[in-house]
Design a protein around this motif. Structure first.
Motif, PDB file in Angstrom:
ATOM      1  N   ALA A 251       0.856  -1.194   0.000  1.00  0.00           N
ATOM      2  CA  ALA A 251       0.000   0.000   0.000  1.00  0.00           C
ATOM      3  C   ALA A 251       0.883   1.232   0.000  1.00  0.00           C
ATOM      4  O   ALA A 251       2.058   1.179   0.355  1.00  0.00           O
ATOM      5  CB  ALA A 251      -0.920   0.013   1.211  1.00  0.00           C
ATOM      6  N   ASN A 252       0.301   2.351  -0.393  1.00  0.00           N
ATOM      7  CA  ASN A 252       1.084   3.583  -0.471  1.00  0.00           C
ATOM      8  C   ASN A 252       1.077   4.352   0.840  1.00  0.00           C
ATOM      9  O   ASN A 252       0.118   4.295   1.616  1.00  0.00           O
ATOM     10  CB  ASN A 252       0.542   4.477  -1.592  1.00  0.00           C
ATOM     11  N   ALA A 253       2.162   5.068   1.071  1.00  0.00           N
ATOM     12  CA  ALA A 253       2.229   6.094   2.106  1.00  0.00           C
ATOM     13  C   ALA A 253       2.936   7.252   1.415  1.00  0.00           C
ATOM     14  O   ALA A 253       4.148   7.394   1.493  1.00  0.00           O
ATOM     15  CB  ALA A 253       2.987   5.600   3.324  1.00  0.00           C
ATOM     16  N   GLN A 254       2.171   8.054   0.715  1.00  0.00           N
ATOM     17  CA  GLN A 254       2.748   9.048  -0.188  1.00  0.00           C
ATOM     18  C   GLN A 254       2.334  10.471   0.135  1.00  0.00           C
ATOM     19  O   GLN A 254       3.166  11.336   0.343  1.00  0.00           O
ATOM     20  CB  GLN A 254       2.357   8.708  -1.633  1.00  0.00           C
ATOM     21  N   SER A 255       1.033  10.731   0.171  1.00  0.00           N
ATOM     22  CA  SER A 255       0.543  12.098   0.300  1.00  0.00           C
ATOM     23  C   SER A 255       0.724  12.613   1.733  1.00  0.00           C
ATOM     24  O   SER A 255       0.702  11.853   2.696  1.00  0.00           O
ATOM     25  CB  SER A 255      -0.932  12.153  -0.091  1.00  0.00           C
ATOM     26  N   GLU A 256       0.888  13.938   1.858  1.00  0.00           N
ATOM     27  CA  GLU A 256       1.081  14.564   3.165  1.00  0.00           C
ATOM     28  C   GLU A 256       0.206  15.805   3.308  1.00  0.00           C
ATOM     29  O   GLU A 256      -0.162  16.436   2.328  1.00  0.00           O
ATOM     30  CB  GLU A 256       2.546  14.961   3.360  1.00  0.00           C
ATOM     31  N   ARG A 257      -0.094  16.122   4.532  1.00  0.00           N
ATOM     32  CA  ARG A 257      -0.774  17.375   4.837  1.00  0.00           C
ATOM     33  C   ARG A 257       0.254  18.484   5.064  1.00  0.00           C
ATOM     34  O   ARG A 257       1.403  18.212   5.411  1.00  0.00           O
ATOM     35  CB  ARG A 257      -1.616  17.246   6.113  1.00  0.00           C
ATOM     36  N   GLY A 258      -0.177  19.710   4.888  1.00  0.00           N
ATOM     37  CA  GLY A 258       0.637  20.829   5.328  1.00  0.00           C
ATOM     38  C   GLY A 258       1.556  21.431   4.294  1.00  0.00           C
ATOM     39  O   GLY A 258       2.038  22.550   4.469  1.00  0.00           O
ATOM     40  N   GLY A 259       1.856  20.731   3.230  1.00  0.00           N
ATOM     41  CA  GLY A 259       2.726  21.294   2.211  1.00  0.00           C
ATOM     42  C   GLY A 259       2.007  22.319   1.360  1.00  0.00           C
ATOM     43  O   GLY A 259       0.773  22.407   1.371  1.00  0.00           O
TER      44      GLY A 259
ATOM     45  N   ALA B 142       2.499  17.831  -4.025  1.00  0.00           N
ATOM     46  CA  ALA B 142       3.790  17.276  -4.432  1.00  0.00           C
ATOM     47  C   ALA B 142       4.882  17.470  -3.385  1.00  0.00           C
ATOM     48  O   ALA B 142       5.972  16.901  -3.514  1.00  0.00           O
ATOM     49  CB  ALA B 142       4.237  17.903  -5.754  1.00  0.00           C
ATOM     50  N   ASP B 143       4.611  18.264  -2.346  1.00  0.00           N
ATOM     51  CA  ASP B 143       5.625  18.506  -1.324  1.00  0.00           C
ATOM     52  C   ASP B 143       5.793  17.285  -0.428  1.00  0.00           C
ATOM     53  O   ASP B 143       4.801  16.652  -0.025  1.00  0.00           O
ATOM     54  CB  ASP B 143       5.245  19.716  -0.468  1.00  0.00           C
ATOM     55  N   VAL B 144       7.033  16.960  -0.098  1.00  0.00           N
ATOM     56  CA  VAL B 144       7.339  15.789   0.726  1.00  0.00           C
ATOM     57  C   VAL B 144       8.231  16.217   1.884  1.00  0.00           C
ATOM     58  O   VAL B 144       9.344  16.698   1.681  1.00  0.00           O
ATOM     59  CB  VAL B 144       8.063  14.694  -0.091  1.00  0.00           C
ATOM     60  N   ALA B 145       7.736  16.042   3.119  1.00  0.00           N
ATOM     61  CA  ALA B 145       8.505  16.394   4.313  1.00  0.00           C
ATOM     62  C   ALA B 145       9.081  15.168   5.011  1.00  0.00           C
ATOM     63  O   ALA B 145       9.997  15.296   5.828  1.00  0.00           O
ATOM     64  CB  ALA B 145       7.626  17.179   5.289  1.00  0.00           C
ATOM     65  N   THR B 146       8.556  13.998   4.726  1.00  0.00           N
ATOM     66  CA  THR B 146       9.059  12.770   5.349  1.00  0.00           C
ATOM     67  C   THR B 146      10.515  12.548   4.967  1.00  0.00           C
ATOM     68  O   THR B 146      10.881  12.690   3.795  1.00  0.00           O
ATOM     69  CB  THR B 146       8.206  11.574   4.900  1.00  0.00           C
ATOM     70  N   THR B 147      11.332  12.197   5.959  1.00  0.00           N
ATOM     71  CA  THR B 147      12.770  12.078   5.715  1.00  0.00           C
ATOM     72  C   THR B 147      13.276  10.664   5.962  1.00  0.00           C
ATOM     73  O   THR B 147      12.751   9.929   6.805  1.00  0.00           O
ATOM     74  CB  THR B 147      13.561  13.040   6.616  1.00  0.00           C
ATOM     75  N   LEU B 148      14.311  10.328   5.211  1.00  0.00           N
ATOM     76  CA  LEU B 148      15.044   9.083   5.396  1.00  0.00           C
ATOM     77  C   LEU B 148      16.499   9.478   5.619  1.00  0.00           C
ATOM     78  O   LEU B 148      17.175   9.945   4.699  1.00  0.00           O
ATOM     79  CB  LEU B 148      14.897   8.183   4.167  1.00  0.00           C
TER      80      LEU B 148
ATOM     81  N   GLU C  99       4.744  11.705   8.552  1.00  0.00           N
ATOM     82  CA  GLU C  99       3.326  11.333   8.671  1.00  0.00           C
ATOM     83  C   GLU C  99       2.666  11.472   7.310  1.00  0.00           C
ATOM     84  O   GLU C  99       2.846  12.477   6.623  1.00  0.00           O
ATOM     85  CB  GLU C  99       2.621  12.216   9.703  1.00  0.00           C
ATOM     86  N   LYS C 100       1.899  10.478   6.937  1.00  0.00           N
ATOM     87  CA  LYS C 100       1.215  10.447   5.646  1.00  0.00           C
ATOM     88  C   LYS C 100      -0.288  10.324   5.850  1.00  0.00           C
ATOM     89  O   LYS C 100      -0.755   9.817   6.875  1.00  0.00           O
ATOM     90  CB  LYS C 100       1.706   9.256   4.818  1.00  0.00           C
ATOM     91  N   PHE C 101      -1.034  10.777   4.849  1.00  0.00           N
ATOM     92  CA  PHE C 101      -2.466  10.516   4.875  1.00  0.00           C
ATOM     93  C   PHE C 101      -2.923  10.146   3.467  1.00  0.00           C
ATOM     94  O   PHE C 101      -2.125  10.113   2.534  1.00  0.00           O
ATOM     95  CB  PHE C 101      -3.246  11.686   5.452  1.00  0.00           C
ATOM     96  N   TYR C 102      -4.220   9.769   3.326  1.00  0.00           N
ATOM     97  CA  TYR C 102      -4.736   9.171   2.086  1.00  0.00           C
ATOM     98  C   TYR C 102      -3.942   7.906   1.739  1.00  0.00           C
ATOM     99  O   TYR C 102      -3.640   7.658   0.576  1.00  0.00           O
ATOM    100  CB  TYR C 102      -4.657  10.146   0.908  1.00  0.00           C
ATOM    101  N   CYS C 103      -3.598   7.131   2.744  1.00  0.00           N
ATOM    102  CA  CYS C 103      -2.773   5.927   2.528  1.00  0.00           C
ATOM    103  C   CYS C 103      -3.671   4.744   2.178  1.00  0.00           C
ATOM    104  O   CYS C 103      -3.871   3.819   2.986  1.00  0.00           O
ATOM    105  CB  CYS C 103      -1.932   5.636   3.760  1.00  0.00           C
TER     106      CYS C 103
ATOM    107  N   GLY D 274      15.808  19.549  -0.873  1.00  0.00           N
ATOM    108  CA  GLY D 274      16.286  18.908   0.339  1.00  0.00           C
ATOM    109  C   GLY D 274      16.645  17.449   0.246  1.00  0.00           C
ATOM    110  O   GLY D 274      16.920  16.825   1.258  1.00  0.00           O
ATOM    111  N   GLY D 275      16.672  16.855  -0.913  1.00  0.00           N
ATOM    112  CA  GLY D 275      17.086  15.466  -1.021  1.00  0.00           C
ATOM    113  C   GLY D 275      16.365  14.724  -2.130  1.00  0.00           C
ATOM    114  O   GLY D 275      15.275  15.105  -2.550  1.00  0.00           O
ATOM    115  N   GLU D 276      16.995  13.665  -2.591  1.00  0.00           N
ATOM    116  CA  GLU D 276      16.406  12.849  -3.647  1.00  0.00           C
ATOM    117  C   GLU D 276      15.164  12.133  -3.134  1.00  0.00           C
ATOM    118  O   GLU D 276      15.129  11.620  -2.015  1.00  0.00           O
ATOM    119  CB  GLU D 276      17.435  11.817  -4.107  1.00  0.00           C
TER     120      GLU D 276
END
Length: 405
Positions: free
Chosen positions: A124-132, A136-142, A155-159, A182-184
């Motif tokens: 399943a996906n964990a892609q979309s985020e709130r707050g951006g 297309a904005d991605v704040a989740t970091t690895l 944190e993701k939503f619409y998963c 901020g990163g690939e």
């Protein structure tokens, strides 16, 4: 989570896949109203879907799968959506992220994850985020973690499908790899039950009620480096990745339109009363009702034909990727998405127009088709698909490779 009593069947051909989809659709349709009305999550039904082997239909042949073309998978999804749009949407991201592996995974990663899917595993996906600022904005970091592992936070939503998944495909930014913003962008394949993962059943949409599209949180989740796949190979080249993903959305909308039309026809044949001015004994003999059904049939059949044409265009890209074929696939899918979007919302609304007052009964839950259509068609705005089509016709502008056209 997968809880199969026996190993999943291995689909060997397009005919097997379509036959399995038809059989499952018949069973899923029987309980679709009750599941939607009571928001009963389809755990047993998703286990059936896994056991059928359909979730492994696109696994490449060299890894033991049928490697079925996108057009066949789209028809499978359309048949399921006509029965229960929520069930049809649950595996959408599963198939999309199998393509991420196909285009960007190492040989070892492909072998490992494809084997899991052949055994009945679900992604399943964990892609979309709130707050951006935009979706297309991605704040989740690895980021680098302890003992050679990586640390995932966000944190993701619409998963969609997360409540039923064994593995979560998490879109994140690698702080170790340079890139824009901020990163690939990378995809981390994380076990859904890994320490630090919290899957929340908080989806409250008016439609697609049982897709499990809630929130997922990642708090100091340790990820092995060999569980990370770069996203760029799927997007930086004309692979057909975005057209494939959108094709499945088209299939869901076309399926909703067909399901609504069939439900309306059945209601008119068996429950509606004719309007007194029609001078007929049965509602299905009213000439104005017949006329309207004819118009709706044209709308649905046009969407289905566009889906089929778009599916063949995406097949061409997967058979031999190239810039020209990838652009044509994106334009064909965009066209089909516009038609299917209109069909799903129009027909699911017209269901009440042709069926009469009785069809509005809350106990019948016939409004689920409209709620599902209205909710699902918000996923990617068709106004931008129309814009890209217009630019191509007027200016010869090529469609973008951002993954959602």
């Amino acid at each position: 989570m997968t809880s199969l009593a026996a190993p999943a069947r291995v689909i060997a051909s397009a005919d097997e896949a379509l036959s399995a989809a038809t059989e499952l659709a018949g069973r899923f349709a029987a309980g679709a109203t009750a599941r939607d009305r009571d928001r009963r999550l389809p755990f047993a039904e998703i286990d059936e879907l896994s056991a059928s082997g359909l979730l492994a239909a696109t696994v490449p042949a060299r890894f033991g799968g049928a490697d079925l073309p996108p057009s066949i998978l789209a028809e499978v999804v359309r048949r399921l959506a006509a029965a229960d749009p929520s069930i049809a949407q649950i595996p959408h991201s599963h198939f999309v992220y199998l393509n991420v592996l196909r285009f960007g995974g190492t040989e070892e990663q492909q072998a490992r994850y494809f084997a899991g899917v052949l055994a009945g595993g679900r992604i399943a996906n964990a892609q979309s985020e709130r707050g951006g600022r935009t979706v297309a904005d991605v704040a989740t970091t690895l980021a680098p973690g302890a003992d050679g592992a990586l640390r995932l936070d966000g944190e993701k939503f619409y998963c969609t499908g997360s409540l039923f998944a064994d593995t979560l495909a998490v879109l994140a930014r690698s702080t170790d790899a340079p890139g824009a913003d901020g990163g690939e962008q990378v995809i981390a394949f994380v076990p859904a039950d890994a320490p630090g993962v919290t899957v929340v059943d908080d989806w409250n949409g008016m439609g697609q009620r049982t897709t499990g599209s809630g929130t997922v949180r990642f708090d100091c989740v340790l990820v092995a480096p060999d569980a990370v796949v770069p996203r760029s190979p799927a997007l930086s080249e004309p692979t057909g990745y975005g057209a494939f993903a959108q094709l499945l959305h088209v299939a869901i909308d076309a399926g909703i339109a067909r399901g609504a039309l069939d439900a309306a026809a059945e209601f008119v044949r068996t429950k509606s009363r004719p309007w007194f001015e029609a001078g007929v004994d049965r509602a299905d003999a009213d000439p104005l009702v017949i006329q309207r059904f004819g118009e709706l049939t044209v709308t649905v059949r046009a969407a289905e034909a566009a889906l089929q044409a778009a599916g063949h265009a995406v097949d061409t890209v997967f058979d031999g990727p190239g810039t020209e074929s990838a652009q044509e696939a994106s334009l064909a899918v965009a066209t089909a998405k516009v038609l299917a979007d209109r069909a799903a919302t129009e027909v699911s609304s017209a269901l009440f127009e042709v069926s009469g007052t009785r069809s509005a009964g809350e106990d019948l839950d016939l409004h689920r088709f409209w709620r599902d259509a209205r909710t699902h068609t918000l996923h990617d705005p068709v106004r931008f698909k129309v814009w890209h089509l217009g630019r191509n016709t007027l200016q010869g502008a090529a469609p973008p490779l951002h993954g959602v056209l």
